[in-house]
Write an enzyme that holds these catalytic residues in place. Sequence first.
Site: not given
Length: 421
Positions: A28, A112, A201, A262, A351, A405
């Site tokens: 990743n 990923r 995601h 963001r 997280g 993931e």
Amino acid sequence: MSSARPSPATTPSDESRSTPPARVLVLNSGSSSVKYQLLDMSDSSRLASGLVERIGERTSLVRHTPLVSGGETRERTGPVADHDAALKAMAEELAADGLGLDSPELLAIGHRVVHGGKYFTEPTVIDERVLSEIERLIPVAPLHNPANLTGIRTATALRPDLPQVAVFDTAFHTTMPESAARYAIDVETADAHRVRRYGFHGTSHAYVSRATARLLGKAPEEVNVIVLHLGNGASASAVRAGRCVDTSMGLTPLEGLVMGTRSGDMDPAVIFHLLRVGGMSADEVDALLNKRSGLVGLCGDNDMREIRRRISEGDERAKLAFDIYIHRLRKYIGAYYAVLGRVDAVAFTAGVGENSAEVREAAVAGLEGLGLAVDGERNAVRGGGARLVSPEGARIAVAVVPTDEEMEIAQQTYALVGKDN
Ligand SMILES: Nc1ncnc2c1ncn2[C@@H]1O[C@H](COP(=O)(O)OP(=O)(O)O)[C@@H](O)[C@H]1O
Ligand SMILES: CC(=O)OP(=O)(O)O
Ligand SMILES: [Mg+2]
């Protein structure tokens, strides 16, 4: 979910082996970090995991954990110049545990890849054509696709004989109906520039929605789930009977929830205003909204732990940032409730979602009328696997469901290129 397709052409074919290779290395690659895991898919066990952070800085960190034979985590800091050096550091750490990349046990490397556009609906063996498509999508995933490409190129140079597989963040969302995927702008213009909502995601939303069904003792087809993936990047999705019907990120990973750096949703006219009246360039506005907005823009910190610490000391800016974050999150919970009609579970992951009891509590506070609540004691439990945090007998399950993931990418990679398929 992306279904697997066999790919005999890329399957290693050493007929003299008694057991076929079944190890998958998952990468990743982020803009300044690489996370990795080595898994053995013959029994879905994890052999090693690690990360290289702050690539390109003098204080890069390499952290490696062997997960077999009781090995201990090793950490070192020092300059790691670029992704090439980061993957070499990873290879050295793996070799030190007897798990080197030269091992014949290694079957494939799974990557990923954040933006796959509308084109990639399934995990895909990477060739030149796939590479150039990922490259073409850089303008709509400027923080992510370049790093993903670098990871692929470096890994290919290390093991050119192995299949490199791309697992796309966008794939799970390709089931969204047009009513959710289209922006209400001129159709010809949108189509000419492939402007639509792709969502991201997806690997996490797919994994977590299935794990939530399992927690409820149901099949994915039997449940409707709102998944809240709250990491540094954050997104929500509405999953009906195992298929995504809406998600909060759009053309790029900028839309939707308030994130670490963001902005998420806002009036698009803010951009024209900053260009015309604020005298900023398009690149400056891009950097503002992607890197200096969200929690960091609101209060200077993007780590939820730090924000909670500041709030406990009475810091007003941190409190306002938290309130804006929660307000947006609650709007999406309400919206996806309406999109789904019937909701069986709300799952918190990544997280912040897995670790912040305060965020979970605030997200559903006062929503008992909708059937949503958390139980104080259950919600305060730290760590552990997938678990319910709603009160006994609640109409809608509220759950903490750790995302994985890497396991999902390894499974999809193995399904595509594994010997038995
Ligand atoms: N114990 C904790 N309490 C609150 N937030 C946490 C905790 N641990 C981690 N986080 C949050 O998780 C975020 C990172 O989430 P993660 O899913 O690892 O992000 P990403 O994969 O996008 O880098 C951090 O910014 C931090 O705010
Ligand atoms: C797509 C995205 O936002 O990814 P991340 O959370 O890893 O930044
Ligand atoms: Mg993440």
